[in-house]
Design a protein around this motif. Structure first.
Motif, short mmCIF file in Angstrom:
data_model
loop_
_atom_site.label_atom_id
_atom_site.label_comp_id
_atom_site.label_asym_id
_atom_site.label_seq_id
_atom_site.Cartn_x
_atom_site.Cartn_y
_atom_site.Cartn_z
N ASP A 25 9.75 -10.15 5.46
CA ASP A 25 8.76 -11.19 5.20
C ASP A 25 7.81 -10.74 4.09
O ASP A 25 7.28 -9.63 4.14
CB ASP A 25 7.98 -11.47 6.49
N GLU A 26 7.60 -11.59 3.13
CA GLU A 26 6.71 -11.26 2.01
C GLU A 26 5.24 -11.17 2.43
O GLU A 26 4.42 -10.61 1.72
CB GLU A 26 6.85 -12.30 0.89
N ARG A 27 4.91 -11.71 3.59
CA ARG A 27 3.52 -11.69 4.05
C ARG A 27 3.14 -10.39 4.74
O ARG A 27 2.00 -10.22 5.16
CB ARG A 27 3.28 -12.86 5.03
N LYS A 28 4.08 -9.46 4.88
CA LYS A 28 3.79 -8.23 5.62
C LYS A 28 2.69 -7.44 4.91
O LYS A 28 2.50 -7.53 3.70
CB LYS A 28 5.05 -7.39 5.79
N LEU A 29 1.95 -6.68 5.70
CA LEU A 29 0.84 -5.87 5.21
C LEU A 29 1.17 -4.40 5.41
O LEU A 29 1.74 -4.02 6.43
CB LEU A 29 -0.43 -6.19 6.00
N ASP A 30 0.80 -3.57 4.48
CA ASP A 30 0.97 -2.13 4.61
C ASP A 30 -0.21 -1.61 5.43
O ASP A 30 -1.34 -1.57 4.97
CB ASP A 30 1.00 -1.48 3.22
N LEU A 31 0.06 -1.22 6.67
CA LEU A 31 -1.02 -0.78 7.55
C LEU A 31 -1.60 0.56 7.14
O LEU A 31 -2.71 0.90 7.55
CB LEU A 31 -0.52 -0.71 9.00
N ASP A 32 -0.87 1.33 6.33
CA ASP A 32 -1.41 2.61 5.86
C ASP A 32 -2.60 2.39 4.93
O ASP A 32 -3.49 3.24 4.84
CB ASP A 32 -0.32 3.41 5.14
N THR A 33 -2.62 1.27 4.23
CA THR A 33 -3.72 1.00 3.29
C THR A 33 -4.60 -0.18 3.72
O THR A 33 -5.74 -0.28 3.28
CB THR A 33 -3.16 0.70 1.89
N TYR A 34 -4.09 -1.06 4.57
CA TYR A 34 -4.81 -2.29 4.91
C TYR A 34 -6.19 -2.02 5.52
O TYR A 34 -7.17 -2.65 5.15
CB TYR A 34 -3.99 -3.14 5.89
N PHE A 35 -6.28 -1.09 6.45
CA PHE A 35 -7.54 -0.86 7.15
C PHE A 35 -8.58 -0.17 6.27
O PHE A 35 -9.76 -0.18 6.58
CB PHE A 35 -7.30 -0.03 8.42
N ASP A 36 -8.15 0.40 5.16
CA ASP A 36 -9.08 1.07 4.25
C ASP A 36 -9.56 0.17 3.12
O ASP A 36 -10.50 0.50 2.42
CB ASP A 36 -8.42 2.32 3.66
N GLY A 84 7.15 3.42 5.65
CA GLY A 84 5.83 2.82 5.82
C GLY A 84 5.59 2.25 7.21
O GLY A 84 6.48 2.14 8.04
N SER A 85 4.32 1.90 7.44
CA SER A 85 3.89 1.22 8.66
C SER A 85 3.43 -0.17 8.26
O SER A 85 2.60 -0.30 7.36
CB SER A 85 2.76 1.99 9.33
N PHE A 86 3.95 -1.18 8.93
CA PHE A 86 3.68 -2.55 8.51
C PHE A 86 3.18 -3.43 9.64
O PHE A 86 3.43 -3.17 10.81
CB PHE A 86 4.95 -3.18 7.91
N GLY A 87 2.47 -4.47 9.24
CA GLY A 87 1.98 -5.48 10.17
C GLY A 87 2.02 -6.83 9.50
O GLY A 87 2.37 -6.96 8.32
#
Length: 164
Positions: A25-36, A84-87
């Motif tokens: 899914d193109e809407r996925k978020l990289d959780l390694d950078t998202y919270f920062d 990676g870790s994704f959400g």
């Protein structure tokens, strides 16, 4: 069937979620950078218009450019996907379920207990579905991050979402 999550209750459409396909899914978020990252409001139509205008201007001035295969970039993307870790945001799924007007809360059903929050707060939920390139098989299928501050304390072993 334990990998499937349902959104049910006071909704026009019950939604079945399969986290195993979200990696595409193109809407996925990289959780390694998202919270920062700093949260910034963007107007998607405005951003799209600006990018198209920039592209159009470049073609008028420089002429069309022939696309060149960029293999190192593809390799980087593949490496990111397998490590990676994704959400993904919960809001589009909640919007597609179309909660009834009298629905006020979302109940997150986990194996341990139920968590209740207002629908407006539930729109900020991030569903983590991958950690270090692997699906969340032991304590998944998803982790629920209620907000950016819940980075280290997600709700685990999610069974479904109930709208009431």
């Amino acid at each position: 069937m334990e990998r499937i999550i349902l959104i049910k209750g006071k909704v026009k459409f019950s939604i079945t979620l399969d986290p195993t396909v979200w990696i595409f899914d193109e809407r996925k978020l990289d959780l390694d950078t998202y919270f920062d990252q700093q949260e910034k409001e963007t107007n998607e139509l405005e951003e799209y218009t600006k990018s198209i205008s920039k592209h159009w201007d470049r073609e008028i001035i420089e002429g069309a450019q022939i696309p060149v295969a960029n293999k190192p970039e593809k390799k980087f993307i593949k490496e990111t996907l397998i490590t990676g870790s994704f959400g993904i945001r919960f809001q589009p799924f909640l919007d597609n379920a179309e909660p009834f007007d009298d629905a006020k809360i979302v109940i997150i059903e986990s194996a341990e207990q139920e968590y209740t929050l207002p629908i407006e707060k539930a729109k900020d939920i991030i569903l983590g579905f991958s950690a270090n390139g692997k699906p969340l098989t032991e304590d998944g299928p998803v982790h629920v991050y209620l907000n950016k501050e819940s980075k280290n304390e997600p709700i685990k072993q999610i069974k479904g979402f109930r709208i009431e």
